[in-house]
Design a protein around this motif. Structure first.
Motif, short mmCIF file in Angstrom:
data_model
loop_
_atom_site.label_atom_id
_atom_site.label_comp_id
_atom_site.label_asym_id
_atom_site.label_seq_id
_atom_site.Cartn_x
_atom_site.Cartn_y
_atom_site.Cartn_z
N SER A 33 2.98 5.80 -9.95
CA SER A 33 3.69 6.49 -9.66
C SER A 33 2.55 5.07 -7.86
O SER A 33 3.52 4.97 -7.03
N ALA A 34 1.78 4.45 -8.58
CA ALA A 34 1.49 4.18 -7.51
C ALA A 34 0.92 2.41 -7.39
O ALA A 34 1.65 1.78 -6.38
N GLY A 35 2.17 1.96 -8.66
CA GLY A 35 3.13 0.80 -8.85
C GLY A 35 4.38 1.19 -7.57
O GLY A 35 4.65 0.21 -6.77
N ARG A 36 4.70 2.29 -8.11
CA ARG A 36 6.29 2.27 -7.38
C ARG A 36 5.73 2.50 -6.02
O ARG A 36 6.30 2.36 -4.79
N LEU A 37 4.39 3.07 -5.03
CA LEU A 37 4.13 3.26 -4.25
C LEU A 37 3.93 1.86 -3.04
O LEU A 37 4.53 1.19 -2.51
N TYR A 38 3.35 0.77 -4.72
CA TYR A 38 3.33 -0.62 -3.56
C TYR A 38 4.56 -1.20 -4.11
O TYR A 38 4.37 -1.67 -2.55
N GLY A 39 6.15 -1.15 -4.61
CA GLY A 39 6.59 -1.44 -4.53
C GLY A 39 7.60 -0.93 -3.56
O GLY A 39 8.32 -1.42 -2.73
N LEU A 40 7.66 0.26 -3.02
CA LEU A 40 7.81 0.68 -1.84
C LEU A 40 7.83 0.47 -0.31
O LEU A 40 7.80 -0.36 0.59
N LEU A 41 5.82 -0.11 -0.47
CA LEU A 41 5.61 -1.00 0.80
C LEU A 41 6.23 -2.32 0.49
O LEU A 41 5.97 -2.69 2.00
N PHE A 42 6.07 -2.72 -0.78
CA PHE A 42 6.47 -3.97 -0.29
C PHE A 42 8.31 -4.02 0.36
O PHE A 42 8.20 -5.17 0.98
N PHE A 43 8.91 -3.37 0.28
CA PHE A 43 10.11 -3.50 0.66
C PHE A 43 10.11 -2.87 2.11
O PHE A 43 11.09 -3.38 2.25
N SER A 44 10.27 -2.43 2.56
CA SER A 44 9.42 -1.45 3.62
C SER A 44 9.82 -2.18 4.88
O SER A 44 10.73 -1.70 5.58
N MET A 53 6.01 8.15 2.64
CA MET A 53 5.83 7.55 1.44
C MET A 53 6.62 8.67 0.74
O MET A 53 7.41 8.03 -0.48
N LYS A 54 5.96 10.01 0.87
CA LYS A 54 6.13 11.38 -0.01
C LYS A 54 7.30 11.64 -0.12
O LYS A 54 8.08 11.81 -1.25
N GLU A 55 8.25 11.38 1.10
CA GLU A 55 10.02 11.39 1.12
C GLU A 55 10.26 10.48 0.39
O GLU A 55 11.71 11.01 0.37
N GLU A 56 10.09 9.35 0.55
CA GLU A 56 10.67 8.62 -0.40
C GLU A 56 10.44 8.54 -1.49
O GLU A 56 11.68 7.76 -2.63
N LEU A 57 9.03 8.96 -2.12
CA LEU A 57 9.05 8.78 -3.64
C LEU A 57 9.52 9.95 -4.51
O LEU A 57 9.21 10.18 -5.48
N GLY A 58 9.46 11.43 -3.35
CA GLY A 58 9.56 12.53 -3.92
C GLY A 58 8.42 12.84 -4.59
O GLY A 58 8.32 13.34 -5.73
N MET A 59 7.16 12.07 -4.23
CA MET A 59 5.80 12.83 -4.88
C MET A 59 5.47 13.80 -3.86
O MET A 59 5.46 13.76 -3.21
N SER A 60 4.23 14.21 -5.04
CA SER A 60 3.58 15.03 -4.23
C SER A 60 2.98 14.23 -3.07
O SER A 60 2.22 13.26 -3.12
N LYS A 61 1.81 15.03 -1.94
CA LYS A 61 1.33 14.71 -1.43
C LYS A 61 -0.28 14.15 -1.61
O LYS A 61 -0.65 13.52 -1.47
N SER A 67 -2.47 7.22 -4.92
CA SER A 67 -2.20 6.49 -5.12
C SER A 67 -2.33 5.61 -4.98
O SER A 67 -2.70 4.25 -4.30
N VAL A 68 -2.49 6.11 -2.91
CA VAL A 68 -2.72 4.70 -1.25
C VAL A 68 -4.35 4.51 -1.94
O VAL A 68 -4.39 3.11 -2.11
N ARG A 69 -4.87 5.75 -2.51
CA ARG A 69 -6.31 5.17 -2.62
C ARG A 69 -6.56 4.22 -3.44
O ARG A 69 -7.51 3.38 -3.14
N SER A 70 -6.02 4.48 -4.72
CA SER A 70 -6.37 3.75 -5.79
C SER A 70 -6.07 2.09 -5.72
O SER A 70 -6.31 1.02 -5.59
N LEU A 71 -5.08 1.76 -4.42
CA LEU A 71 -4.43 0.65 -4.37
C LEU A 71 -5.99 0.15 -3.14
O LEU A 71 -5.84 -0.79 -3.19
N LEU A 72 -5.71 0.83 -1.93
CA LEU A 72 -6.77 0.25 -1.13
C LEU A 72 -8.10 0.10 -1.65
O LEU A 72 -8.32 -0.96 -1.18
N ASP A 73 -8.37 0.71 -3.07
CA ASP A 73 -9.93 0.44 -3.44
C ASP A 73 -9.98 -1.11 -4.19
O ASP A 73 -10.49 -2.02 -4.35
N LEU A 74 -8.33 -1.46 -4.86
CA LEU A 74 -8.20 -2.35 -5.17
C LEU A 74 -7.96 -3.47 -4.31
O LEU A 74 -7.46 -4.83 -4.77
#
Length: 183
Positions: A33-44, A53-61, A67-74
């Motif tokens: 999920s975090a990987g897909r989120l990263y990919g979405l942000l890459f192309f956005s 992001m929720k609307e685009e990926l259909g993930m729960s808030k 996922s955002v927190r994981s990517l921020l931490d890294l």
């Protein structure tokens, strides 16, 4: 020219990359999920809110937030400010080399610290066992061999720490330079 067909083709192509990123990040302990989120942000092409992001990926808030927190931490994603926008906006960090350095350093330092700490405690316990006059000779010999093995492994972790230092200081680039322009 069919605009809808072109848009579908573009999205399919992007999804191939996004799926590959999600799959590969999973190998490094990051959820797909975090990987897909990263990919979405890459192309956005622009910063996105959690709602975008929720609307685009259909993930729960909640999943999106984790996922955002994981990517921020890294240090792969950053929060950005846009005038007039009240919600938090996120974008990827564009320097993939630095992202790699940060990711590698964060993940490996954690592993080294965990393993080194366990081994240091074990060495101390084994040395007490070796020094105890009530310890059998057979146990003492095994404990001495274990101490030797663990001390050798500690040398390995020291080498890994120096390798990570070379990433953090970018000294590694003296040996493996970034080649951006190939002719």
């Amino acid at each position: 020219m069919n605009l809808l067909k072109d848009s579908e083709s573009l999205n399919k192509t992007r999804n191939v990359v996004i799926d590959a990123i999600a799959q590969n990040m999973n190998l490094y302990g990051i959820t797909p999920s975090a990987g897909r989120l990263y990919g979405l942000l890459f192309f956005s092409g622009k910063p996105l809110t959690l709602d975008d992001m929720k609307e685009e990926l259909g993930m729960s808030k909640t999943s999106m937030s984790n996922s955002v927190r994981s990517l921020l931490d890294l240090n792969m994603v950053e929060k950005v400010w846009v005038k007039g926008e009240r919600k938090d906006l996120y974008t990827i960090k564009e320097d993939w080399y630095q992202c790699f350095f940060d990711f590698f350093s964060i993940k490996w330092r954690t592993a080294i610290t965990t393993n080194s700490s366990a081994m240091e405690k074990s060495i101390a316990n084994l040395q007490e066992l070796i020094a105890d006059p009530d310890t059998s000779e057979d146990t003492r010999e095994h404990a001495q061999k274990d101490v030797k093995k663990l001390e050798e492994r500690m040398d390995y972790y020291e080498w890994q720490n120096r390798l990570i230092d070379s990433f953090e200081t970018k000294e590694i680039l003296n040996f493996i330079p970034i080649e951006k322009d190939k002719e």
